[in-house]
Design an enzyme around this catalytic site. Structure first.
Site, PDB file in Angstrom:
ATOM      1  N   TYR A  10       0.829  -1.217   0.000  1.00  0.00           N
ATOM      2  CA  TYR A  10       0.000   0.000   0.000  1.00  0.00           C
ATOM      3  C   TYR A  10       0.866   1.271   0.000  1.00  0.00           C
ATOM      4  O   TYR A  10       0.843   2.055  -0.964  1.00  0.00           O
ATOM      5  CB  TYR A  10      -0.914  -0.082   1.222  1.00  0.00           C
ATOM      6  N   PHE A  71       9.865  -0.896   3.412  1.00  0.00           N
ATOM      7  CA  PHE A  71       8.466  -1.028   3.828  1.00  0.00           C
ATOM      8  C   PHE A  71       8.111  -2.462   4.201  1.00  0.00           C
ATOM      9  O   PHE A  71       7.190  -2.674   4.986  1.00  0.00           O
ATOM     10  CB  PHE A  71       7.511  -0.649   2.678  1.00  0.00           C
ATOM     11  N   SER A 115       6.208   3.305  12.965  1.00  0.00           N
ATOM     12  CA  SER A 115       4.781   3.443  13.264  1.00  0.00           C
ATOM     13  C   SER A 115       4.569   4.187  14.570  1.00  0.00           C
ATOM     14  O   SER A 115       5.384   4.083  15.498  1.00  0.00           O
ATOM     15  CB  SER A 115       4.191   2.041  13.390  1.00  0.00           C
ATOM     16  N   TYR A 139       3.317  -5.871  17.198  1.00  0.00           N
ATOM     17  CA  TYR A 139       3.619  -5.072  16.004  1.00  0.00           C
ATOM     18  C   TYR A 139       4.473  -3.855  16.377  1.00  0.00           C
ATOM     19  O   TYR A 139       5.537  -3.610  15.798  1.00  0.00           O
ATOM     20  CB  TYR A 139       2.308  -4.639  15.328  1.00  0.00           C
ATOM     21  N   LYS A 143       8.574  -2.727  15.545  1.00  0.00           N
ATOM     22  CA  LYS A 143       8.993  -1.458  14.927  1.00  0.00           C
ATOM     23  C   LYS A 143      10.012  -0.745  15.818  1.00  0.00           C
ATOM     24  O   LYS A 143      11.011  -0.216  15.334  1.00  0.00           O
ATOM     25  CB  LYS A 143       7.773  -0.570  14.667  1.00  0.00           C
ATOM     26  N   PHE A 167       1.281   7.604  11.487  1.00  0.00           N
ATOM     27  CA  PHE A 167       0.052   7.458  12.242  1.00  0.00           C
ATOM     28  C   PHE A 167      -0.869   6.602  11.358  1.00  0.00           C
ATOM     29  O   PHE A 167      -0.401   5.599  10.841  1.00  0.00           O
ATOM     30  CB  PHE A 167      -0.443   8.835  12.725  1.00  0.00           C
ATOM     31  N   ASN A 168      -2.134   6.889  11.145  1.00  0.00           N
ATOM     32  CA  ASN A 168      -2.962   5.920  10.418  1.00  0.00           C
ATOM     33  C   ASN A 168      -3.025   6.239   8.927  1.00  0.00           C
ATOM     34  O   ASN A 168      -3.752   7.140   8.505  1.00  0.00           O
ATOM     35  CB  ASN A 168      -4.362   5.872  11.029  1.00  0.00           C
ATOM     36  N   HIS A 187      -8.165  -2.651   8.407  1.00  0.00           N
ATOM     37  CA  HIS A 187      -8.119  -1.230   8.760  1.00  0.00           C
ATOM     38  C   HIS A 187      -9.499  -0.581   8.658  1.00  0.00           C
ATOM     39  O   HIS A 187     -10.326  -0.962   7.838  1.00  0.00           O
ATOM     40  CB  HIS A 187      -7.086  -0.505   7.884  1.00  0.00           C
ATOM     41  N   LEU A 188      -9.684   0.398   9.520  1.00  0.00           N
ATOM     42  CA  LEU A 188     -11.025   0.936   9.732  1.00  0.00           C
ATOM     43  C   LEU A 188     -11.669   1.513   8.466  1.00  0.00           C
ATOM     44  O   LEU A 188     -12.793   1.133   8.109  1.00  0.00           O
ATOM     45  CB  LEU A 188     -10.986   2.010  10.837  1.00  0.00           C
ATOM     46  N   ASP A 283      -5.005  -2.111  21.549  1.00  0.00           N
ATOM     47  CA  ASP A 283      -5.329  -0.785  21.002  1.00  0.00           C
ATOM     48  C   ASP A 283      -5.154   0.340  22.031  1.00  0.00           C
ATOM     49  O   ASP A 283      -5.841   0.339  23.054  1.00  0.00           O
ATOM     50  CB  ASP A 283      -6.801  -0.740  20.558  1.00  0.00           C
TER      51      ASP A 283
END
Ligand code: UDP
Length: 322
Positions: A10, A71, A115, A139, A143, A167-168, A187-188, A283
């Site tokens: 992505y 990446f 991240s 995760y 990082k 960030f997101n 992902h949201l 989260d």
């Protein structure tokens, strides 16, 4: 020439587009475990895995690579909680194989995809880069560990490095040429848009009892195009010797999960069924960047500063793909 690992993913694919626009020569490397060959816009593509030391040595011999943008990694917080060994193996062990190949082949500059997950639960928001790092999930720990490895390789082997703490990441190429394709999606924003598109029945809202304005988690959504632009700037700063070890990449503004769902309803004009659900393990309640260091050092500022164009570009891409 720049080597982009995870170039079919992505953020990697969007960054390649910006590097090409900047006039750089690029070779992409990807094992296609999550990436898509058709998203890679540069002509040079190597299919393979970072764990394959011989492949890396061949790649560094074959192309005149001056710097690497790294990446390639697994990227899902919930999956890292369910399967940490997969994350430590790929994000750290395979990443080390890349660094060792770079040291052996004399390539000494790397931009690393880090991240905001390195921070864990923030003690103050917005979060500056010198905020304490206490990741809440495997995760984020991969990082942060890799950032530490880069520091040590810098001290001892002279590796120049910069870690970009996203960030997101959200949205898709404003030209509509490439976009986000995760399978399965976790992902949201794309999940909410899949509900709008009718391919998913509902979105679950993970956690409604956080200490935030509406009880749902707050995130700083940054357009992938802006992230891509930041990589080009970071590469320049690395080459010029002016890069700090880490930069936050976000807008400085946070949105709750409910606000994201509402925005998606407004942009798509569709009904979106949302149901309350328990918190998701690992989260943090709120992650919002203080991006002022990137502005000061890299001259970087997001062009998309609100959620609307992020959702609009993501929606356009979703409609095109289906
Ligand atoms: N989220 C949610 N429902 C979903 C997916 C995500 O409520 O189906 C929430 C998640 O718990 C987090 C926020 O949306 O608070 C952003 O999650 P995402 O996975 O997009 O990114 P992360 O912040 O984990 O990197």
């Amino acid at each position: 020439m720049i080597l982009v690992t995870g170039g079919a993913g992505y953020i990697g694919s969007h960054t390649i587009k910006e590097l090409l626009r900047d006039g750089q020569e690029v070779v992409a490397l990807d094992n296609l475990s999550a990436g898509h060959r058709e998203l890679v816009l540069c002509p040079e593509f190597v299919e393979g895995d970072l764990a394959d030391a011989a492949l890396l040595a061949r790649t560094f011999r074959r192309y005149p690579i001056e710097a690497v943008i790294h990446f390639a990694a697994h990227t899902s917080v919930p999956e890292s909680v369910a399967n940490p060994r997969k994350y430590y193996q790929n994000n750290i062990v395979s990443g080390l194989s890349l660094l060792d190949a770079m040291v052996e082949c004399g390539v000494n500059a790397i931009v690393f995809s880090s991240s905001a997950a390195v921070y864990g639960d923030p003690v103050r928001v917005p979060i500056p880069e010198d905020h304490p790092c206490a990741p809440k999930n495997p995760y984020g720990r991969t990082k942060l560990a890799f950032e530490g490895i880069l520091h040590d390789y810098g001290v001892t082997y002279g590796l120049r490095h910069v870690s970009l703490r996203y960030f997101n990441a959200a949205g898709s190429d404003p030209d509509g040429e490439i976009g986000e394709c995760h399978d399965p999606e976790t992902h949201l924003i794309p999940i909410v848009l899949e509900v709008a598109a009718g391919v998913r029945r509902e979105v679950q809202i993970f956690g409604t009892d956080y200490e935030t304005k509406d009880g749902t988690a707050v995130r700083d959504y940054i357009h992938v195009f802006d992230l891509a632009r930041a990589h080009v700037r970071a590469l320049g700063a690395l080459e010029g010797g002016t890069a700090a070890p880490a930069y936050n990449l976000g807008t400085g503004r946070g949105y709750t999960v409910r606000e994201v769902v509402e925005c998606c309803r407004r942009i798509t004009g569709r009904e979106i069924r949302a149901v309350d659900a328990p918190r998701r393990a690992g989260d943090p309640a709120a992650l919002v960047a203080d991006p002022s260091r990137a502005k000061r050092d890299l001259g970087w500022e997001p062009r998309f500063t609100t959620l609307d164009p992020i959702v609009a570009t993501a929606w356009r891409w979703m409609l095109r793909r289906r």
